[in-house]
Design a protein around this motif. Structure first.
Motif, short mmCIF file in Angstrom:
data_model
loop_
_atom_site.label_atom_id
_atom_site.label_comp_id
_atom_site.label_asym_id
_atom_site.label_seq_id
_atom_site.Cartn_x
_atom_site.Cartn_y
_atom_site.Cartn_z
N GLY A 1 0.89 -1.41 -0.02
CA GLY A 1 0.00 -0.13 -0.12
C GLY A 1 0.89 1.31 -0.03
O GLY A 1 0.63 2.04 -0.76
N ASN A 2 2.10 1.36 0.78
CA ASN A 2 2.92 2.16 0.93
C ASN A 2 4.17 1.85 1.65
O ASN A 2 4.10 0.60 1.88
CB ASN A 2 2.30 3.45 1.89
N TYR A 3 5.03 2.85 1.67
CA TYR A 3 6.50 2.34 1.90
C TYR A 3 6.47 2.05 3.45
O TYR A 3 7.01 1.08 3.99
CB TYR A 3 7.44 3.50 1.86
N LYS A 4 5.62 2.36 4.19
CA LYS A 4 5.44 2.06 5.78
C LYS A 4 4.99 0.77 5.87
O LYS A 4 5.37 -0.12 6.69
CB LYS A 4 4.70 2.87 6.60
N ASP A 5 4.14 0.25 5.07
CA ASP A 5 3.66 -1.18 4.87
C ASP A 5 4.82 -2.02 4.75
O ASP A 5 4.90 -3.26 5.24
CB ASP A 5 2.61 -1.33 3.98
N TYR A 6 5.53 -1.58 3.61
CA TYR A 6 6.70 -2.36 3.51
C TYR A 6 7.72 -2.88 4.60
O TYR A 6 8.06 -3.91 4.92
CB TYR A 6 7.68 -1.79 2.39
N LEU A 7 8.02 -1.67 5.44
CA LEU A 7 8.80 -1.63 6.41
C LEU A 7 8.29 -2.64 7.47
O LEU A 7 8.91 -3.02 8.33
CB LEU A 7 9.03 -0.32 7.15
N LYS A 8 6.87 -2.48 7.76
CA LYS A 8 6.21 -3.25 8.71
C LYS A 8 6.50 -4.85 8.37
O LYS A 8 6.63 -5.59 9.03
CB LYS A 8 4.80 -2.98 8.73
N ILE A 9 6.15 -5.18 6.99
CA ILE A 9 6.25 -6.44 6.43
C ILE A 9 7.67 -7.02 6.65
O ILE A 9 8.07 -8.09 7.16
CB ILE A 9 5.92 -6.73 4.98
N LYS A 10 8.67 -6.25 6.34
CA LYS A 10 10.13 -6.37 6.66
C LYS A 10 10.51 -6.80 7.85
O LYS A 10 11.16 -7.62 8.18
CB LYS A 10 10.81 -5.45 5.92
N GLU A 11 9.83 -6.18 8.65
CA GLU A 11 10.26 -6.39 10.35
C GLU A 11 9.42 -7.57 10.82
O GLU A 11 9.97 -8.35 11.61
CB GLU A 11 9.61 -5.17 11.04
N ASN A 12 8.16 -7.89 10.39
CA ASN A 12 7.36 -9.06 11.21
C ASN A 12 6.90 -10.09 10.40
O ASN A 12 6.28 -10.91 11.13
CB ASN A 12 6.26 -7.87 11.76
N HIS A 13 6.85 -10.08 9.18
CA HIS A 13 5.91 -10.96 8.54
C HIS A 13 6.68 -12.42 8.52
O HIS A 13 7.96 -12.48 8.56
CB HIS A 13 5.77 -10.78 6.81
N PRO A 14 5.96 -13.50 8.76
CA PRO A 14 6.62 -14.59 8.93
C PRO A 14 7.38 -15.29 7.87
O PRO A 14 8.14 -16.31 8.25
CB PRO A 14 5.26 -15.64 9.58
N VAL A 15 7.13 -15.03 6.66
CA VAL A 15 7.91 -15.31 5.70
C VAL A 15 8.70 -14.46 4.93
O VAL A 15 9.93 -14.74 4.71
CB VAL A 15 6.85 -15.90 4.57
#
Length: 368
Positions: free
Chosen positions: A229-243
């Protein structure tokens, strides 16, 4: 006396396919592109979904424009569980060099006789007695009026908000206003654990609070585009997503692509015709290169007949034709904003594989 038989606004794949088809029928066609360079800015990965039409289209372009053959499709749940994986049974298609693919189709139209103007943004429509008589374009040398019998809006998703669909009044014919949201794609190098040729779908609102999912498009070994959705979403995924957090740990960002999508993802407009104006591709609600090109084929055929008959009411046949065609159900996503990650997780565990198969089967059957 008009300047052209047909003006096409937008030199993406749909606009160029329509231009080529119309000039081959002997019509005088002008193809307008608002940007300085056809193909730029790039808004998508360049995936051409697989089907009977795709195989014919691919034969018409230089083979060096093909980056990758798509070999399969993989789906992940919000909790990072692999739901299903399908080998290509016809839906796969190809990743192409999208910028030069667009330019190639425009060149083909020009070589057949279409005229092309770049850096030509449509500022307004010339309307007289409910008929569009032409367009006013803004060029580097100033405003210019150009007339035509028929106008095609191939001006993408923004057509509804500010382009031909809006200016012609077609957007107002929708029973319920459409919603649009910004999005981005990031191209990564050194991304790990991707399989070239395998498109991956990751569900979860952390990727995009409105879309609720992300496409991972592998272009080659360790190189991929991923939507957010935006760059902040990317940072969240990079930090927390299980895969994805592990995959992105050592990845480098090398390019950003911006864009916009409609909440009714791939659901076409109720009507794409008003008097002597016709919409194709994303302007008509069709998402993806193949649906755009097929809609262009349908529109150009009906427009040729309407001009020969000197009867613009004949253009309504385009609406009837497209609604009976294979592209009517060509949707890669649906509006899931009313759901939660938990509800999506539960659905995918129970029926995700079957729903994915049905969607891919519809894609594989697209044809003229």
């Amino acid at each position: 006396m008009v300047d052209y038989d047909v003006i096409i606004v937008g030199a993406g794949p749909g606009g160029s396919i329509a231009a080529k088809g119309l000039v081959e029928e002997g019509l005088n066609v002008l193809l307008l592109e608002e940007h300085n360079n056809i193909g730029l800015p790039q808004h998508c990965s360049g995936w051409i979904s697989g089907c009977e039409y795709t195989e014919e289209l691919i034969k018409t372009i230089p083979q060096n424009l093909i980056i990758q053959k798509v070999k399969g499709w993989r789906v992940w749940s919000p909790k990072g569980k692999k739901i299903c994986e399908f080998e290509d049974f016809g839906f796969g298609g190809y990743f192409v060099d999208r910028v030069n693919f667009d330019r190639e189709l425009a060149k083909q139209a020009a070589k057949k006789g279409a005229k092309i103007k770049v850096s030509s943004k449509v500022a307004d429509l010339l309307i007289d007695h409910n008929l569009v008589k032409g367009v006013t374009i803004n060029t580097k040398s100033g405003p210019e009026n150009i007339t035509a019998d028929v106008l095609i809006g191939a001006d993408g998703v923004r057509s509804y908000l500010s382009g031909v669909a809006k200016k012609s009044g077609i957007a107002e014919l929708e029973r319920k206003p459409r919603e649009f949201f910004p999005a981005m794609q990031i191209e990564f190098v050194n991304i790990s654990d991707i399989d070239p040729g395998i498109i991956e779908i990751f569900f979860g609102f952390d990727f995009d609070k409105n879309f609720g999912m992300a496409f991972l498009s592998p272009l080659e070994e360790n190189l991929a585009l991923i939507g957010f959705g935006n760059y902040k979403d990317y940072l969240k995924i990079k930090e927390n997503h299980p895969v994805m957090s592990n995959r992105l740990k050592s990845a480098d960002e090398i390019r950003y692509l911006g864009g916009m999508y409609c909440s009714k993802f791939g659901e076409s407009l109720r009507t794409a015709v008003k008097n002597n104006v016709t919409l194709i591709g994303d302007a008509a609600g069709y998402h993806g290169i193949v649906p755009a090109c097929i809609s262009a084929h349908y529109a150009s055929g009906v427009i040729k007949e309407a001009i020969d008959l000197e009867d613009f009411q004949h253009l309504e046949l385009y609406d009837k034709t497209r609604k009976k065609s294979t592209i009517r159900g060509a949707r890669l996503a649906i509006d899931i904003r009313a759901l939660t990650d938990e509800k999506i997780e539960n659905f995918l565990q129970v029926g995700g594989k079957e729903a994915t198969y049905v969607m891919l089967e519809l894609i594989s059957k697209l044809k003229i």
